[in-house]
Design a protein around this motif. Structure first.
Motif, PDB file in Angstrom:
ATOM      1  N   GLN A  82      14.532   5.920  27.625  1.00 29.07           N
ATOM      2  CA  GLN A  82      15.517   4.852  27.645  1.00 29.07           C
ATOM      3  C   GLN A  82      16.054   4.619  26.236  1.00 29.07           C
ATOM      4  OE1 GLN A  82      13.579   1.285  28.991  1.00 29.07           O
ATOM      5  NE2 GLN A  82      12.483   0.945  27.072  1.00 29.07           N
ATOM      6  N   PRO A  83      17.317   4.151  26.111  1.00 28.96           N
ATOM      7  CA  PRO A  83      17.888   3.901  24.784  1.00 28.96           C
ATOM      8  C   PRO A  83      17.311   2.616  24.185  1.00 28.96           C
ATOM      9  CG  PRO A  83      19.453   3.306  26.505  1.00 28.96           C
ATOM     10  CD  PRO A  83      18.269   3.924  27.201  1.00 28.96           C
ATOM     11  N   VAL A  84      16.977   2.690  22.909  1.00 27.67           N
ATOM     12  CA  VAL A  84      16.434   1.540  22.184  1.00 27.67           C
ATOM     13  C   VAL A  84      17.240   1.368  20.895  1.00 27.67           C
ATOM     14  CG1 VAL A  84      14.413   0.570  21.018  1.00 27.67           C
ATOM     15  CG2 VAL A  84      14.121   1.893  23.130  1.00 27.67           C
ATOM     16  N   THR A  85      17.698   0.148  20.638  1.00 27.13           N
ATOM     17  CA  THR A  85      18.459  -0.129  19.426  1.00 27.13           C
ATOM     18  C   THR A  85      17.515  -0.236  18.233  1.00 27.13           C
ATOM     19  OG1 THR A  85      20.133  -1.326  20.703  1.00 27.13           O
ATOM     20  CG2 THR A  85      20.077  -1.712  18.315  1.00 27.13           C
ATOM     21  N   GLN A  86      17.796   0.524  17.189  1.00 22.84           N
ATOM     22  CA  GLN A  86      16.970   0.546  15.998  1.00 22.84           C
ATOM     23  C   GLN A  86      17.376  -0.559  15.031  1.00 22.84           C
ATOM     24  OE1 GLN A  86      14.446   3.164  16.113  1.00 22.84           O
ATOM     25  NE2 GLN A  86      15.364   2.951  18.148  1.00 22.84           N
ATOM     26  N   ALA A  87      16.572  -0.748  13.992  1.00 25.28           N
ATOM     27  CA  ALA A  87      16.826  -1.805  13.014  1.00 25.28           C
ATOM     28  C   ALA A  87      18.171  -1.637  12.320  1.00 25.28           C
ATOM     29  CB  ALA A  87      15.699  -1.834  11.983  1.00 25.28           C
ATOM     30  N   ASP A  88      18.610  -0.391  12.146  1.00 24.37           N
ATOM     31  CA  ASP A  88      19.883  -0.144  11.467  1.00 24.37           C
ATOM     32  C   ASP A  88      21.076  -0.177  12.416  1.00 24.37           C
ATOM     33  OD1 ASP A  88      19.521   2.138  12.934  1.00 24.37           O
ATOM     34  OD2 ASP A  88      19.521   3.515  11.218  1.00 24.37           O
ATOM     35  N   GLY A  89      20.830  -0.532  13.679  1.00 25.91           N
ATOM     36  CA  GLY A  89      21.906  -0.620  14.647  1.00 25.91           C
ATOM     37  C   GLY A  89      22.152   0.654  15.431  1.00 25.91           C
ATOM     38  N   SER A  90      21.526   1.734  15.036  1.00 29.33           N
ATOM     39  CA  SER A  90      21.688   2.990  15.769  1.00 29.33           C
ATOM     40  C   SER A  90      20.851   2.964  17.049  1.00 29.33           C
ATOM     41  CB  SER A  90      21.259   4.169  14.894  1.00 29.33           C
ATOM     42  OG  SER A  90      19.878   4.079  14.569  1.00 29.33           O
ATOM     43  N   THR A  91      21.080   3.947  17.874  1.00 28.06           N
ATOM     44  CA  THR A  91      20.362   4.037  19.145  1.00 28.06           C
ATOM     45  C   THR A  91      19.521   5.298  19.176  1.00 28.06           C
ATOM     46  OG1 THR A  91      22.101   2.845  20.334  1.00 28.06           O
ATOM     47  CG2 THR A  91      20.595   4.175  21.656  1.00 28.06           C
ATOM     48  N   ALA A  92      18.291   5.142  19.625  1.00 31.16           N
ATOM     49  CA  ALA A  92      17.403   6.282  19.817  1.00 31.16           C
ATOM     50  C   ALA A  92      16.843   6.228  21.232  1.00 31.16           C
ATOM     51  CB  ALA A  92      16.276   6.266  18.795  1.00 31.16           C
ATOM     52  N   TRP A  93      16.624   7.401  21.795  1.00 29.97           N
ATOM     53  CA  TRP A  93      16.055   7.475  23.138  1.00 29.97           C
ATOM     54  C   TRP A  93      14.543   7.656  23.025  1.00 29.97           C
ATOM     55  CZ3 TRP A  93      18.270   7.406  28.129  1.00 29.97           C
ATOM     56  CH2 TRP A  93      19.634   7.105  28.140  1.00 29.97           C
ATOM     57  N   HIS A  94      13.793   6.717  23.600  1.00 27.24           N
ATOM     58  CA  HIS A  94      12.334   6.732  23.540  1.00 27.24           C
ATOM     59  C   HIS A  94      11.753   7.130  24.890  1.00 27.24           C
ATOM     60  CE1 HIS A  94      11.901   3.861  19.829  1.00 27.24           C
ATOM     61  NE2 HIS A  94      12.700   4.885  19.612  1.00 27.24           N
ATOM     62  N   ILE A  95      10.776   8.024  24.864  1.00 31.85           N
ATOM     63  CA  ILE A  95      10.088   8.445  26.082  1.00 31.85           C
ATOM     64  C   ILE A  95       9.326   7.263  26.674  1.00 31.85           C
ATOM     65  CG2 ILE A  95       8.374  10.029  27.048  1.00 31.85           C
ATOM     66  CD1 ILE A  95      10.896  11.386  26.025  1.00 31.85           C
ATOM     67  N   LEU A  96       9.432   7.106  27.988  1.00 30.91           N
ATOM     68  CA  LEU A  96       8.735   6.012  28.670  1.00 30.91           C
ATOM     69  C   LEU A  96       7.303   6.436  28.966  1.00 30.91           C
ATOM     70  CD1 LEU A  96      11.591   4.948  31.114  1.00 30.91           C
ATOM     71  CD2 LEU A  96      10.833   3.759  29.056  1.00 30.91           C
ATOM     72  N   GLY A  97       6.531   6.585  27.919  1.00 34.80           N
ATOM     73  CA  GLY A  97       5.139   6.997  28.046  1.00 34.80           C
ATOM     74  C   GLY A  97       4.290   6.242  27.054  1.00 34.80           C
ATOM     75  N   ASP A  98       2.996   6.282  27.249  1.00 35.62           N
ATOM     76  CA  ASP A  98       2.049   5.615  26.370  1.00 35.62           C
ATOM     77  C   ASP A  98       1.354   6.667  25.513  1.00 35.62           C
ATOM     78  OD1 ASP A  98      -0.019   4.199  25.166  1.00 35.62           O
ATOM     79  OD2 ASP A  98      -0.398   2.963  26.922  1.00 35.62           O
ATOM     80  N   PRO A  99       1.461   6.570  24.195  1.00 30.71           N
ATOM     81  CA  PRO A  99       0.802   7.571  23.348  1.00 30.71           C
ATOM     82  C   PRO A  99      -0.708   7.610  23.527  1.00 30.71           C
ATOM     83  CG  PRO A  99       1.617   5.718  22.035  1.00 30.71           C
ATOM     84  CD  PRO A  99       2.204   5.572  23.403  1.00 30.71           C
ATOM     85  N   ALA A 100      -1.290   6.549  24.084  1.00 30.30           N
ATOM     86  CA  ALA A 100      -2.735   6.549  24.340  1.00 30.30           C
ATOM     87  C   ALA A 100      -3.120   7.640  25.334  1.00 30.30           C
ATOM     88  CB  ALA A 100      -3.187   5.179  24.857  1.00 30.30           C
ATOM     89  N   HIS A 101      -2.138   8.150  26.069  1.00 35.49           N
ATOM     90  CA  HIS A 101      -2.407   9.241  27.005  1.00 35.49           C
ATOM     91  C   HIS A 101      -2.916  10.482  26.273  1.00 35.49           C
ATOM     92  CE1 HIS A 101      -1.991  11.595  30.650  1.00 35.49           C
ATOM     93  NE2 HIS A 101      -1.264  12.495  30.011  1.00 35.49           N
ATOM     94  N   LYS A 102      -2.638  10.561  24.973  1.00 39.32           N
ATOM     95  CA  LYS A 102      -3.045  11.738  24.203  1.00 39.32           C
ATOM     96  C   LYS A 102      -4.447  11.597  23.606  1.00 39.32           C
ATOM     97  CE  LYS A 102       0.674  11.826  21.495  1.00 39.32           C
ATOM     98  NZ  LYS A 102       1.659  12.354  20.520  1.00 39.32           N
ATOM     99  N   LEU A 103      -5.097  10.466  23.843  1.00 42.38           N
ATOM    100  CA  LEU A 103      -6.450  10.267  23.314  1.00 42.38           C
ATOM    101  C   LEU A 103      -7.432  11.268  23.919  1.00 42.38           C
ATOM    102  CD1 LEU A 103      -6.856   6.375  23.397  1.00 42.38           C
ATOM    103  CD2 LEU A 103      -6.814   7.813  21.346  1.00 42.38           C
ATOM    104  N   ASN A 104      -8.376  11.705  23.117  1.00 44.77           N
ATOM    105  CA  ASN A 104      -9.495  12.478  23.645  1.00 44.77           C
ATOM    106  C   ASN A 104     -10.411  11.553  24.429  1.00 44.77           C
ATOM    107  OD1 ASN A 104      -9.308  15.270  22.396  1.00 44.77           O
ATOM    108  ND2 ASN A 104      -9.138  13.996  20.573  1.00 44.77           N
TER     109      ASN A 104
END
Length: 267
Positions: free
Chosen positions: A103-125
């Motif tokens: 989904q698109p997320v507005t950054q602090a500088d006003g630009s837009t970045a697309w962020h994966i709708l996932g939890d990085p904790a999924h990568k935990l051992n």
């Protein structure tokens, strides 16, 4: 209602968690489908210290932000990443999936970045060693007819080499009382993306064998299925499925998971 009337169909993938649930709550599962849910290689007690160490290190890494999921400048970048991971994924399906997985997320500088709708904790051992004997004990508790669906490409060979093979997995499946295996041709681990029509047809044929005589309310308080599959026929009495509908069902399998019972009302 009888236990059979309250039981559901269950479709799971990847880690084999659905198999474990079916062993813990066998009366709640009428039919079980496992999409490449292989589980993990066998472990030894001597590995426990190293495993705890890796787990603690990965938790620290998570809190430092080292595991943060990469952002993309546009949705096309997400689609390209999906196609890099899965070369069989065509452009149109990658574009469709990208809009659902990020989904698109507005950054602090006003630009837009697309962020994966996932939890990085999924990568935990995991802190726990995988216990094959526990898995087999749960397999022996499964009473539902079970369908293990595999891709024609051997993912286990790619991931584990000789440490855990397809033959090992098939040996484990012998602990399931009523189990059959289906193979999806020209597909890899993300078989529901590679061959959605094949996978959808396999699911429809297998799950239809135990459809209740009357539609009934799902055991899970989930959104209406038409909210999950864009373009799916709005008429719940419509039984015909064209190629586009089958494709839509197939590409949504990873999101539907335990919601298969709702899906089956429309098939």
């Amino acid at each position: 209602k009888t236990s059979y009337e309250l039981a559901s169909g269950l479709v799971g993938s990847d880690m084999g968690i659905s198999d474990r649930y079916a062993g813990v709550r066998p009366a709640r599962i009428r039919r079980l489908v496992n999409l490449e849910g292989f589980g993990m290689p066998a472990t030894r007690p001597t590995q426990v210290a190293g495993r705890y160490g890796k787990w603690m290190d990965s938790v620290k890494s998570l809190h430092r932000g080292d595991m943060a999921l990469k952002g993309y400048s546009d949705v096309q970048g997400v689609a390209r990443r999906l196609m890099k991971t899965n070369p069989r994924l065509p452009q149109d399906k990658a574009d469709w999936l990208a809009g659902h997985w990020a989904q698109p997320v507005t950054q602090a500088d006003g630009s837009t970045a697309w962020h994966i709708l996932g939890d990085p904790a999924h990568k935990l051992n995991s802190a726990q060693l995988y216990q094959v004997e526990e898995t087999l004990a749960l397999y022996r508790c499964i009473t539902a007819p079970t369908l293990a669906v595999e891709a024609s490409d051997d993912s286990l060979q790619q991931w584990w080499g000789t440490a855990y093979t397809l033959a090992d997995y098939h040996q484990r499946l012998q602990s399931v009382a009523n189990c059959q295996v289906a193979v999806v041709q020209d597909a890899a681990h993300m078989l529901h993306h590679d061959q959605p029509r094949q996978v959808a047809r396999i699911l429809v044929d297998f799950l239809r064998l135990s459809l209740p005589t009357k539609p009934r309310k799902s055991l899970l308080p989930v959104p209406h299925i038409r909210e999950k599959i864009a373009g799916y026929p709005p008429n719940p009495k419509e039984n015909a499925m064209d190629a586009e509908q089958i494709n839509l069902i197939g590409t949504q399998l990873s999101d539907l998971g335990a919601r298969t019972e709702d899906l089956r009302r429309y098939l």
